[in-house]
Design an enzyme around this catalytic site. Structure first.
Site, mmCIF file in Angstrom:
data_model
loop_
_atom_site.group_PDB
_atom_site.id
_atom_site.type_symbol
_atom_site.label_atom_id
_atom_site.label_comp_id
_atom_site.label_asym_id
_atom_site.label_seq_id
_atom_site.Cartn_x
_atom_site.Cartn_y
_atom_site.Cartn_z
ATOM 1 N N GLU A 1 0.818 -1.219 0.000
ATOM 2 C CA GLU A 1 0.000 0.000 0.000
ATOM 3 C C GLU A 1 0.850 1.268 0.000
ATOM 4 O O GLU A 1 0.526 2.250 -0.659
ATOM 5 C CB GLU A 1 -0.915 -0.019 1.231
ATOM 6 C CG GLU A 1 -1.967 1.070 1.215
ATOM 7 C CD GLU A 1 -2.965 0.879 2.356
ATOM 8 O OE1 GLU A 1 -3.497 -0.240 2.502
ATOM 9 O OE2 GLU A 1 -3.210 1.839 3.089
ATOM 10 N N ASP A 2 1.928 1.272 0.741
ATOM 11 C CA ASP A 2 2.662 2.525 0.978
ATOM 12 C C ASP A 2 4.079 2.577 0.430
ATOM 13 O O ASP A 2 4.772 3.577 0.623
ATOM 14 C CB ASP A 2 2.712 2.809 2.490
ATOM 15 C CG ASP A 2 1.345 3.207 3.026
ATOM 16 O OD1 ASP A 2 0.534 3.728 2.246
ATOM 17 O OD2 ASP A 2 1.081 2.975 4.215
#
Ligand code: ZN
Length: 177
Positions: A63-64
């Protein structure tokens, strides 16, 4: 060897998150967060499933960071990758939709992903209580706590001990406001 793979996941996540900071006032290193999740699961929850502990350490890498599912599959196998994907938001969606989907997905998640989700919300509530983002007014904190409760409602029954930890944090916040 179980311990080795868990440590390998910690090292992998540390490398991937090395240039990221959290949103708290001190801008603490991002890796503190995934390590906190794994620690909550193992130390407070008694969870020893290495797939769950690895997924907790890796839960924000796709996600990051630039990490791909392929990379996780190669290094940690299909079951760990599947758990990480279950707890990964689709960042192409607007934020409100992602938040709504987390509530929806929590109910249908695998038992392992439910544990990671629960630990994630425990850690986030703790961080907001101890050292909230400096630009968050009380209303935003309240909204976050309420949303986290809605997500956790979908995983209830997975680990009563950790659910009680979550409830305790939620009650503490309610006392403060
Ligand atoms: Zn997280």
């Amino acid at each position: 060897m179980t311990l080795a793979v868990v440590l390998r996941a910690a090292a992998f996540a540390a490398e991937k998150h090395k240039n990221q900071r959290r949103k708290d006032a001190e801008a603490s290193p991002y890796i503190n967060h995934p390590i906190a999740l794994a620690n909550v699961l193992a130390s407070e929850g008694g969870v020893i499933d290495p797939d769950v502990l690895c997924a907790a350490l890796l839960h924000d890498t796709i996600e990051d960071t630039e990490t791909t599912a392929e990379e996780l599959r190669r290094d940690f196998g299909e079951s760990v990758t599947a758990i990480v994907l279950e707890v990964t938001d689709d960042k192409s969606l607007p934020k409100a939709e992602r938040k709504r989907l987390q509530i929806e997905h929590a109910k249908h998640a695998s038992p392992q992903a439910k544990l990671v989700k629960l630990a994630d919300k425990i850690c986030n509530l703790r961080d907001i209580l101890a050292s909230p983002p400096s630009d968050w007014p009380a209303e935003r904190k309240r909204a976050y706590f309420d949303w986290a409760s809605d997500v956790v409602a979908g995983v209830r029954g997975i680990h009563p001990g950790l659910e009680a930890v979550f409830d305790g944090l939620h009650a503490r916040h309610a006392e403060l406001v």
